[in-house]
Design an enzyme around this catalytic site. Structure first.
Site, PDB file in Angstrom:
ATOM      1  N   ASP B  47      34.961  36.135  43.629  1.00 15.13           N
ATOM      2  CA  ASP B  47      35.375  37.313  43.166  1.00 15.13           C
ATOM      3  C   ASP B  47      35.712  38.361  44.318  1.00 15.13           C
ATOM      4  O   ASP B  47      34.487  39.176  44.533  1.00 15.13           O
ATOM      5  CB  ASP B  47      34.764  37.495  41.929  1.00 15.13           C
ATOM      6  CG  ASP B  47      35.312  38.685  41.211  1.00 15.13           C
ATOM      7  OD1 ASP B  47      36.244  39.001  41.479  1.00 15.13           O
ATOM      8  OD2 ASP B  47      34.773  39.291  40.164  1.00 15.13           O
ATOM      9  N   TRP B  48      36.516  38.387  45.001  1.00 12.52           N
ATOM     10  CA  TRP B  48      36.768  39.202  46.429  1.00 12.52           C
ATOM     11  C   TRP B  48      37.795  40.275  45.815  1.00 12.52           C
ATOM     12  O   TRP B  48      37.489  41.298  46.484  1.00 12.52           O
ATOM     13  CB  TRP B  48      37.268  38.412  47.289  1.00 12.52           C
ATOM     14  CG  TRP B  48      37.140  38.624  48.820  1.00 12.52           C
ATOM     15  CD1 TRP B  48      37.930  40.059  49.236  1.00 12.52           C
ATOM     16  CD2 TRP B  48      36.492  38.551  49.916  1.00 12.52           C
ATOM     17  NE1 TRP B  48      37.744  40.186  50.463  1.00 12.52           N
ATOM     18  CE2 TRP B  48      36.712  39.253  50.715  1.00 12.52           C
ATOM     19  CE3 TRP B  48      35.684  37.426  49.867  1.00 12.52           C
ATOM     20  CZ2 TRP B  48      36.271  39.190  52.215  1.00 12.52           C
ATOM     21  CZ3 TRP B  48      35.271  37.200  51.357  1.00 12.52           C
ATOM     22  CH2 TRP B  48      35.575  37.982  52.325  1.00 12.52           C
ATOM     23  N   LYS B  49      38.498  40.184  44.762  1.00 11.56           N
ATOM     24  CA  LYS B  49      39.662  41.116  44.721  1.00 11.56           C
ATOM     25  C   LYS B  49      40.286  41.532  46.006  1.00 11.56           C
ATOM     26  O   LYS B  49      40.647  42.698  46.126  1.00 11.56           O
ATOM     27  CB  LYS B  49      39.078  42.337  43.702  1.00 11.56           C
ATOM     28  CG  LYS B  49      38.473  41.865  42.443  1.00 11.56           C
ATOM     29  CD  LYS B  49      37.836  42.974  41.668  1.00 11.56           C
ATOM     30  CE  LYS B  49      37.412  42.488  40.354  1.00 11.56           C
ATOM     31  NZ  LYS B  49      36.274  41.644  40.272  1.00 11.56           N
ATOM     32  N   SER B  50      40.730  40.466  46.614  1.00  9.68           N
ATOM     33  CA  SER B  50      41.321  40.759  47.785  1.00  9.68           C
ATOM     34  C   SER B  50      42.810  41.533  47.851  1.00  9.68           C
ATOM     35  O   SER B  50      43.653  41.112  46.766  1.00  9.68           O
ATOM     36  CB  SER B  50      41.597  39.613  48.764  1.00  9.68           C
ATOM     37  OG  SER B  50      42.339  39.695  49.793  1.00  9.68           O
ATOM     38  N   THR B  74      39.763  35.608  43.414  1.00  7.86           N
ATOM     39  CA  THR B  74      40.417  36.645  42.785  1.00  7.86           C
ATOM     40  C   THR B  74      41.101  37.669  43.815  1.00  7.86           C
ATOM     41  O   THR B  74      40.774  38.149  44.885  1.00  7.86           O
ATOM     42  CB  THR B  74      39.611  37.440  41.999  1.00  7.86           C
ATOM     43  OG1 THR B  74      38.616  38.193  42.884  1.00  7.86           O
ATOM     44  CG2 THR B  74      38.811  36.661  40.707  1.00  7.86           C
TER      45      THR B  74
END
Lengths: 242, 242
Positions: B47-50, B74
């Site tokens: 879960d990095w939300k790059s 993510t």
């Protein structure tokens, strides 16, 4: 031959977290940031484009401002003020937060730059980047340390964002250099506001096939100096004291 | 007393990069991912939300899928398909990309959930999360491995996204547990599509003030088992085979 030193010419350094993390160079990034800050007294914007919220965003703030000790960070504001607050309030608001507003990549227009109601007249609809800029005004009234990223390939949109946020808000403008952004157009559209011109590849890769690191460094210094001189030249011609 | 093992109950593990990077635990995260995959044969969503694009996003893909070897990531899709492509095409498309669509944080509605033309009738305007879902249909036709995040606190919006993307697209639904998302509402709205229910704090912090790690682990296992049973119970009552 006298050699141009990179750090005599630039005002800020902006490493992109992706390039360091791809090779697991986390400790090296931390050292690099300390080196830039300590030896050259330059601030560091850690280009992370953090886009999380809540307790997770607080952890990112701790990573970026605590562990890596960056002076500022780029943030992806899609999820609203919750993405901004943990960074803007970190360490008593002493660090900077720079939110993506109008970007220069091809598909950024899908959500940010085109009307969200295509059937409506463009004159009637606020575009997403305009809404982000308008929100940033409120964030800055609350925090005082929020800037925006506006690509140098969009002078008209830069002028529009500058009108919305006023002259005191930092605008970071990438795209000069490899992306062939229009430097004079950008500087003109900025209307003497608080602007940081960002050239990454144009400086770092000024001599991409160098035989030795010294040649690459010299080429980078020269490219940075040229860009600085182009900025000065614009301001001289415009009669601005900057 | 027989103890519930966490890995017998869950189907995927989703560490948030912020919590590991805040303490510089990069090597530990890498080991943890390998441990989950190797010992327990569970996939890992990092879960990095790059939210970056271009060459930078390619480096993030290398970091997340190469260096950390996650099975999925993510992504914050604000900048459009350029944020998706480097992940969706990595390693011949063998990894997963899960784009934020409708989030459960308070301010996510600022840009994603409210009409972008407030003066217009809501019935006339597509909302940003609906546009993201519609774009994801195209991304999936091209790549085949793109899912969406839709918070479990929004069953109506989940139903709307499910209508847009169809039943085969993965929807990851966080907010069950600490955020008090409505489990039955979420499962009902999902209409038997490909759904992953995500409880993070509700499981990890099931016993926040535990005296020893064994007690905390046992409580986490029990919380995971309870959630699984609640999901099964819903499907039994609904007469679904799942």
């Amino acid at each position: 031959m006298s050699r141009v030193k990179f750090h005599d010419v630039v005002c800020v350094v902006k490493p992109n977290f992706g390039f360091w993390s791809a090779v697991g160079a986390f400790e090296q990034l931390r050292e690099f940031i300390g080196y830039v800050q300590g030896l050259h007294h330059l601030p560091v914007i850690l280009d992370w484009k953090s886009g999380d919220v809540g307790p997770s965003a607080e952890q990112y703030a701790e990573a970026i401002f605590g562990y890596f000790n960056a002076d500022a960070v780029t943030v992806n504001p899609l999820l609203g003020q919750d993405t901004i607050a943990p960074f803007a309030t970190y360490d008593e608001g002493s660090r900077g937060v720079i939110a993506l507003c109008k970007m220069s990549n091809k598909t950024s227009g899908t959500f940010m730059g085109e009307g969200v109601v295509p059937a409506m007249s463009p004159a009637l609809q606020p575009l997403l980047y305009q809404r982000i800029a308008a929100e940033a005004v409120g964030w800055n009234q609350q925090y005082g340390n929020v800037g925006l990223v506006v690509g140098a390939t969009f002078p008209e949109e830069l002028a529009e964002v500058r009108r919305i946020v006023g002259s005191a808000t930092l605008i970071l403008s990438p795209g000069i250099g490899r992306q062939k952004g229009d430097l004079d157009g950008t500087l003109g559209a900025n209307d003497d506001g608080f602007l940081t011109i960002n050239s990454s590849s144009g400086i770092l890769h000024a001599l991409p096939n160098a035989d030795c690191i010294e040649d690459a460094a010299a080429a980078a210094g020269k490219a940075a100096e040229q860009l600085r001189d182009q900025i000065r030249s614009f301001h001289s011609a415009a009669g601005s004291p900057k």
